[in-house]
Design an enzyme around this catalytic site. Sequence first.
Site, PDB file in Angstrom:
ATOM      1  N   MET A   6       0.073   1.360   5.274  1.00  0.00           N
ATOM      2  CA  MET A   6      -0.723   1.462   6.508  1.00  0.00           C
ATOM      3  C   MET A   6      -1.813   0.699   6.753  1.00  0.00           C
ATOM      4  O   MET A   6      -2.408   0.109   5.727  1.00  0.00           O
ATOM      5  CB  MET A   6      -1.245   2.987   6.379  1.00  0.00           C
ATOM      6  CG  MET A   6      -2.190   3.511   7.728  1.00  0.00           C
ATOM      7  SD  MET A   6      -1.081   3.913   9.045  1.00  0.00           S
ATOM      8  CE  MET A   6      -0.303   5.496   8.485  1.00  0.00           C
ATOM      9  N   HIS A  63      -2.737  -0.836  -3.298  1.00  0.00           N
ATOM     10  CA  HIS A  63      -3.779  -0.047  -3.237  1.00  0.00           C
ATOM     11  C   HIS A  63      -3.736   1.174  -4.104  1.00  0.00           C
ATOM     12  O   HIS A  63      -2.851   2.154  -3.829  1.00  0.00           O
ATOM     13  CB  HIS A  63      -3.916   0.422  -1.701  1.00  0.00           C
ATOM     14  CG  HIS A  63      -4.151  -0.725  -0.744  1.00  0.00           C
ATOM     15  ND1 HIS A  63      -3.999  -0.565   0.796  1.00  0.00           N
ATOM     16  CD2 HIS A  63      -4.799  -2.063  -1.098  1.00  0.00           C
ATOM     17  CE1 HIS A  63      -4.465  -1.961   1.180  1.00  0.00           C
ATOM     18  NE2 HIS A  63      -5.114  -2.607   0.166  1.00  0.00           N
ATOM     19  N   ASP A  87      -4.396  -4.527   6.072  1.00  0.00           N
ATOM     20  CA  ASP A  87      -5.042  -5.190   5.045  1.00  0.00           C
ATOM     21  C   ASP A  87      -3.869  -6.310   4.564  1.00  0.00           C
ATOM     22  O   ASP A  87      -2.580  -5.977   4.353  1.00  0.00           O
ATOM     23  CB  ASP A  87      -5.326  -4.535   3.771  1.00  0.00           C
ATOM     24  CG  ASP A  87      -5.901  -5.117   2.571  1.00  0.00           C
ATOM     25  OD1 ASP A  87      -6.595  -5.869   2.859  1.00  0.00           O
ATOM     26  OD2 ASP A  87      -5.605  -4.787   1.466  1.00  0.00           O
ATOM     27  N   SER A 117       0.855  -1.318   0.011  1.00  0.00           N
ATOM     28  CA  SER A 117       0.092   0.042   0.006  1.00  0.00           C
ATOM     29  C   SER A 117       0.999   1.317   0.028  1.00  0.00           C
ATOM     30  O   SER A 117       1.719   1.418  -0.815  1.00  0.00           O
ATOM     31  CB  SER A 117      -0.913   0.045   1.150  1.00  0.00           C
ATOM     32  OG  SER A 117      -1.776   1.090   1.194  1.00  0.00           O
ATOM     33  N   THR A 118       0.748   2.047   0.933  1.00  0.00           N
ATOM     34  CA  THR A 118       1.562   3.062   0.972  1.00  0.00           C
ATOM     35  C   THR A 118       3.019   3.256   0.907  1.00  0.00           C
ATOM     36  O   THR A 118       3.430   2.116   1.628  1.00  0.00           O
ATOM     37  CB  THR A 118       1.320   4.038   2.395  1.00  0.00           C
ATOM     38  OG1 THR A 118      -0.360   4.270   2.624  1.00  0.00           O
ATOM     39  CG2 THR A 118       1.728   5.520   2.310  1.00  0.00           C
TER      40      THR A 118
END
Length: 410
Positions: free
Chosen positions: A348, A255, A351, A228-229
Amino acid sequence: MDDISVLIIDDSALMRNLISRIITEVEGLTVAGKAMNGAFGLEKIAQCNPDVIVLDIEMPVMTGIEFLKERRKRNIHIPVIMMSSLTTEGAAITMECLDLGASDFITKPAAKSTGDLNSVASRLVEMLFSYGGQYARRQGKKVPFVRQDLNLAVMRKKAEESAASLRPPAQTLSSGSAAAAKQEQAARPSAPVKLKPQFSTTSDTSAPVKITPLREGGRVEIIALGISTGGPNALREVFKNISPDIKQPILVVQHMPAGFTAEFARSLDSICPLEVREAQDGDLLKSGRVLIAPGNYHLYVERKSLASIARLSSAEPCNGHRPSVDVLFESVAKIYENRSLGVIMTGMGRDGAAGLAQMRKQGAHTLGQDEESSIVYGMPKVAYELGGVERQVPLSQMAQAISEVAKQFE
């Protein structure tokens, strides 16, 4: 503790005001300066020494692309978060910005949509703490970590409320026109009340749960990766250095907003020795092919009589995400059991953590990015605590680790 200082570069006075208000609502963030184009932004860097930059792409005098090129020439390493338009052309330019060293991007909000403004505010706060915090700590600042608990959700909600309070009448936010200036003057918010997110001076990783696999790890037939991030540049690092001899299909959930993943896959394909493409429903899981989950669709695997295929779903978000890493990991655990490799990287939230634990329980090989090299040690941290991570690996060694496990039983 020190604040994370932010430089805002955008030709729209309304957008500068909107971003400033979001920042000033949150304790731990401060506006270092503002500039209406890239040329003024470069001058501001020397004056205000920011920890992170929010940069528009389309501006007069010096565009975002030109700014990034000049930033590279001047050897400036301050992280840059791009403000990208949600168009096909905008996606292509955004990927070029990542090529030039931008850290990540958010999409510009649509003025007609309060929900869109809220989403952008939430994502922006997360990125400012993530990228700006990491840079500030490396510069010797005493910047705490934001803990992954309900206080982060509260922090995001406050940022969303701030964005909603500044939502103008339906009109573009990307224009620096006189109309936009009038809107900015009309939007006179009440005095901000600083939100106080819960901080920690360390990342405070707990001892992991011990998982006893049901079976020994076998020959890897599929590789599943969630991120993700911090993901766009981390994935570039991994796929630039991945072995060209990998025989397994690789499925990736990053993401990312819908409309950007196809261009992102193309940008990875240009630097990766393997074929990289955006997944389509029914794609065969072919040897040495990398499939990227499309924005706004879950990606999972399905076994057919002759082969396994990739499937897409518009089912409800999982862990607040669609695509969700957990959806992919859980399907791989069910079908491939111990004949798979799961990888969880910077991001973050949580997930993918439960899904990776399921894979590990089935006997799958699993890797997690380590704390020091993660932009946000969230997803890999929770996965580690749940016992899903067999081995932690720094980003610089992740491509090699994936390649080694993939070839282990050949």
